[in-house]
Design an enzyme around this catalytic site. Structure first.
Site, mmCIF file in Angstrom:
data_model
loop_
_atom_site.group_PDB
_atom_site.id
_atom_site.type_symbol
_atom_site.label_atom_id
_atom_site.label_comp_id
_atom_site.label_asym_id
_atom_site.label_seq_id
_atom_site.Cartn_x
_atom_site.Cartn_y
_atom_site.Cartn_z
ATOM 1 N N TYR A 1 5.709 1.280 4.689
ATOM 2 C CA TYR A 1 4.515 1.710 5.220
ATOM 3 C C TYR A 1 4.414 3.435 5.196
ATOM 4 O O TYR A 1 3.718 4.050 4.616
ATOM 5 C CB TYR A 1 3.796 1.376 6.681
ATOM 6 C CG TYR A 1 2.900 2.191 7.190
ATOM 7 C CD1 TYR A 1 1.547 1.868 6.767
ATOM 8 C CD2 TYR A 1 3.012 3.318 8.116
ATOM 9 C CE1 TYR A 1 0.205 2.362 7.327
ATOM 10 C CE2 TYR A 1 1.888 3.691 8.402
ATOM 11 C CZ TYR A 1 0.476 3.531 7.968
ATOM 12 O OH TYR A 1 -0.518 4.276 8.430
ATOM 13 N N ASP A 19 -1.325 -5.450 5.815
ATOM 14 C CA ASP A 19 -2.724 -5.173 5.881
ATOM 15 C C ASP A 19 -3.079 -3.877 5.374
ATOM 16 O O ASP A 19 -4.170 -3.787 4.652
ATOM 17 C CB ASP A 19 -3.160 -5.248 7.216
ATOM 18 C CG ASP A 19 -2.496 -4.130 8.478
ATOM 19 O OD1 ASP A 19 -2.982 -3.372 8.584
ATOM 20 O OD2 ASP A 19 -1.363 -4.479 8.871
ATOM 21 N N LYS A 57 0.862 -11.307 12.371
ATOM 22 C CA LYS A 57 0.002 -10.618 13.217
ATOM 23 C C LYS A 57 -1.129 -10.500 12.048
ATOM 24 O O LYS A 57 -1.199 -10.056 11.200
ATOM 25 C CB LYS A 57 0.404 -9.042 13.469
ATOM 26 C CG LYS A 57 -0.595 -8.204 14.170
ATOM 27 C CD LYS A 57 -0.049 -6.956 14.255
ATOM 28 C CE LYS A 57 -1.017 -5.683 14.445
ATOM 29 N NZ LYS A 57 -0.660 -4.367 14.504
#
Length: 521
Positions: free
Chosen positions: A268, A303, A375
């Site tokens: 990320y 995500d 998640k």
């Protein structure tokens, strides 16, 4: 129960390729340290506080010491040997005393040899082990509280965000969210903190779209959630971000203040904050070792890929990242029950059969990683400001989570992309989740996708595409794949990005008692 009839051979191939793709990066991480790893080690050894008299603003003592050691004798042998040698030779009682003397220009750091090295190593190990024992005590305390207060009655755990910028206001909002049904409170970090190469000190009352992650803010929120946990009769978990340039330090502070979850993704920071890839992989390995010791569930960031790349076309890149994150975590000692892999409900609602495709992707993640607390992230990219459509989309997202057995459900807000949510928005969002859970919480036992239907075929297609991509990454190298924009369409070269100057190749006699203890476990 498996619903997708995934080929075990294909699944095994995917994991084998992920391990091969990750191996050169793991070797790179093992052979290097960073300024953040060295600072995290000194934090475990007990250094706290900041130089509040510096003209440029408060400078944490740990930064002052590590930067000075690096200037005097380098960090390739580790920071602890020069530090604990100086502590002894100057007759100072604490690391804070040493930091103050360093700031005053009274210390000249040198690398000890022979018996002096042995004494410094012994003192450093003793100090670091005290910090690790504090983390162990916090893990035991969490276990006792969960045993006494109990977990939420069923999964998914409801994960709710607070982000006012003021830790005191965050406490109010977090307590009310827990009373309304939230099981996990995430304190969003102030915008841009991931790019700070230091951790601010003390409680903070200003931030930008979030609240600064500091040790004192962690302590304040954990104490507040302990109080509300007793009130609501279940253990309410606390989340923050172990990412950015200070990933190892924040992981240590999370362990010292008993956080329960921390966002920690292997790529990320590279992709979305333009942090140097090597710096990120070195820092994330050490931080995940700390999380494993502390019993902290990590949340990965797949995500985010779907906010920049198309959620249908790029679905296989999410699966590839999940497999890589799994391997990096396991190699660092993080067991599957602490591996909160991320995925999201981000397909454009205008796409035909979008809900069925979302179910395929969510089921694939659930069956590939049966022991991981996944998640599940709500829609954000296609939230338009139409709050009525947003509430409906969130309802479909909640239903997908129930049908596919997701573990951690981030509560979606109908006002996403409009404004920072009010308490009333959170209340409506929680009511949406409660309705779906009450009305359809057991629907998974009746849900059986057709063996030759779209859901099953789509899941097999995505897994096959993931295997193909992993094969190409093995051939070309993971760093090259990141540079080519494979993930989230972001191109990040291995020698670019912020923090590259904070990476140091280890010498043969490198010493870090924290790393040694964490490796041993």
């Amino acid at each position: 129960m498996a619903l997708l009839d995934l080929d075990p051979g294909v699944v095994a191939t995917a994991r084998r390729l992920a391990a091969r793709a990750a191996a050169p990066v793991v070797a790179l991480a093992r052979g290097h340290t960073t300024v953040a790893v060295e600072r995290a080690t000194l934090r475990l050894a007990g250094i706290t506080g900041a130089d509040t008299g510096h003209p440029a603003g408060d400078v944490p003592w740990v930064n002052r010491v590590v930067d000075t050691v690096r200037a005097h004798c380098g960090l390739e042998h580790g920071v602890v040997l020069p530090v604990f040698h100086a502590l002894r030779t100057h007759g100072l009682a604490t690391l804070t005393d040493l930091a103050e003397a360093t700031a005053a220009g009274q210390i000249r750091y040198t690398l000890p040899k022979g018996a002096e090295r042995t004494r410094a190593a012994r003192a450093a190990t003793t100090a670091v082990n005290r910090g690790l024992r504090a983390i162990d005590r916090n893990r035991a305390t969490r276990d006792r509280l969960v045993a006494r207060l109990g977990d939420p009655p069923c999964r998914p755990w409801l994960y709710l965000i607070v982000a006012t910028g003021d830790i005191d206001e965050d406490v109010v909002q977090a307590a009310n969210a827990a009373r309304a049904g939230a099981d996990v409170i995430a304190v969003i970090r102030s915008t841009g903190q991931s790019l700070l190469d230091y951790v601010p000190e003390g409680a903070t009352h200003h931030g930008f779209a979030g609240t600064y992650a500091t040790q004192e803010n962690f302590r304040i929120m954990r104490a507040a959630l302990d109080d509300v946990s007793k009130e609501v009769g279940r253990y309410v978990r606390l989340t923050n971000y172990a990412s950015g340039l200070c990933m190892p330090e924040i992981a240590v502070l999370g362990g010292l203040e008993r956080l329960d979850m921390m966002l920690n993704d292997s790529m990320y920071g590279i992709l979305f904050r333009d942090i140097n890839p090597v710096r990120t992989f070195v820092d994330q390995r050490f931080s995940r070792q700390v999380h494993a010791r502390a019993g902290i569930v990590i949340n990965t960031g797949e995500d985010n890929y779907l906010t920049t790349a198309d959620a249908v076309d790029a679905a296989h890149t999410v699966t590839v990242s999940q497999l890589l994150n799994e391997h990096f975590a396991q190699e660092a000692g993080l067991p599957d029950p602490l591996l909160g892999l991320g995925h999201a409900f981000e397909i454009d609602p205008k796409v035909p059969d979008s809900f069925r495709l979302e179910l395929a992707h969510a089921l694939l993640a659930r069956e590939l990683f049966p022991d991981a607390p996944l998640k599940w992230m709500p829609p954000t990219r296609h939230m338009t400001g139409n709050v009525f459509q947003g509430q409906l989309l969130d309802g479909f997202f909640n239903l997908a989570g129930v049908l596919t057995g997701q573990s951690i459900l981030l509560v979606g807000m109908m006002t996403e992309a409009v404004a920072t949510p009010f308490l009333s928005d959170r209340d409506l969002a929680l009511a949406n989740v409660r309705y779906v859970l009450d009305a359809a919480g057991g629907l998974a036992e009746d849900f059986r996708p057709a063996p030759d239907g779209l859901i099953v075929k789509r899941a097999h297609q995505v897994l096959g595409e993931a295997v193909d991509l992993l094969g190409r990454i093995v051939d070309d190298g993971l760093l090259a794949a990141i540079a080519d924009g494979t993930f989230g369409l972001m191109r990040r070269p291995p020698d670019g990005g912020k923090g590259a100057d904070g990476v140091i190749a280890k010498a043969d006699d490198y010493l870090n008692p924290a790393a040694a203890a964490l490796e041993a476990r």
